[in-house]
Design a protein around this motif. Sequence first.
Motif, mmCIF file in Angstrom:
data_model
loop_
_atom_site.group_PDB
_atom_site.id
_atom_site.type_symbol
_atom_site.label_atom_id
_atom_site.label_comp_id
_atom_site.label_asym_id
_atom_site.label_seq_id
_atom_site.Cartn_x
_atom_site.Cartn_y
_atom_site.Cartn_z
ATOM 1 N N ARG A 15 0.819 -1.219 0.000
ATOM 2 C CA ARG A 15 0.000 0.000 0.000
ATOM 3 C C ARG A 15 0.849 1.264 0.000
ATOM 4 N NH1 ARG A 15 -3.607 -0.691 5.043
ATOM 5 N NH2 ARG A 15 -1.563 -1.309 5.749
ATOM 6 N N LYS A 18 1.809 1.060 -4.254
ATOM 7 C CA LYS A 18 0.965 0.623 -5.376
ATOM 8 C C LYS A 18 0.301 1.799 -6.098
ATOM 9 C CE LYS A 18 0.768 -3.982 -5.536
ATOM 10 N NZ LYS A 18 0.980 -4.828 -6.650
ATOM 11 N N LYS A 19 -0.226 2.761 -5.364
ATOM 12 C CA LYS A 19 -0.855 3.936 -5.983
ATOM 13 C C LYS A 19 0.070 5.150 -5.958
ATOM 14 C CE LYS A 19 -5.646 2.718 -5.525
ATOM 15 N NZ LYS A 19 -6.983 3.196 -5.215
ATOM 16 N N THR A 23 1.510 7.707 -9.228
ATOM 17 C CA THR A 23 1.212 9.133 -9.060
ATOM 18 C C THR A 23 2.490 9.951 -9.095
ATOM 19 O OG1 THR A 23 -0.760 8.634 -7.748
ATOM 20 C CG2 THR A 23 0.181 10.840 -7.504
ATOM 21 N N ALA A 106 1.818 7.688 0.517
ATOM 22 C CA ALA A 106 0.548 6.964 0.555
ATOM 23 C C ALA A 106 -0.013 7.001 1.967
ATOM 24 C CB ALA A 106 0.759 5.522 0.120
ATOM 25 N N VAL A 135 -1.495 10.358 -1.197
ATOM 26 C CA VAL A 135 -2.232 9.500 -2.129
ATOM 27 C C VAL A 135 -3.047 8.525 -1.303
ATOM 28 C CG1 VAL A 135 -2.043 7.873 -4.034
ATOM 29 C CG2 VAL A 135 -0.379 9.737 -3.805
ATOM 30 N N ASP A 137 -5.599 5.370 -0.557
ATOM 31 C CA ASP A 137 -5.798 4.005 -1.054
ATOM 32 C C ASP A 137 -7.166 3.869 -1.669
ATOM 33 O OD1 ASP A 137 -5.229 1.413 -1.574
ATOM 34 O OD2 ASP A 137 -5.518 0.703 0.461
#
Length: 137
Positions: A15, A18-19, A23, A106, A135, A137
């Motif tokens: 986590r 991953k995003k 970004t 994140a 960012v 989740d």
Amino acid sequence: MTTKILLPIDHTDDRSWKKALPTAMEMAKLYGAELHAVSVIPEIIQLPNLPPNYGSGAKDFVHQKLAAVLEAGGAGDVPIHIEQGSVYRELLKLAHKEGFDHIVMASAKGDFPNYEIGPNLARVVRNAHCTVTVVRD
């Protein structure tokens, strides 16, 4: 203007990247900025019953794991920093010392109105000298 972006990654928690990695990569491309990744490992306390070089391979191990994460995310050429100590303190010190003007982090998963913002993220957001993008989740 953003010229250097710092992306903290915890190689043990997907986590954390991953995003945030896509970004950060998109932001770096948009601004023409450098993207760097960092991982902070806890300081190893030297106890009397441990050998003098205990934990000496920790930085190499984390560097290899972080390189694999970045490669999997399509960012294999991103410079890696491995710091040791308190997560938020080391992130803030590195960002200030190396002249980063943007941090992308994140956040943990959470639902409105109780978004989970951990203590490290909260401290970085409150104390950073630069812009911090969170960012979700």
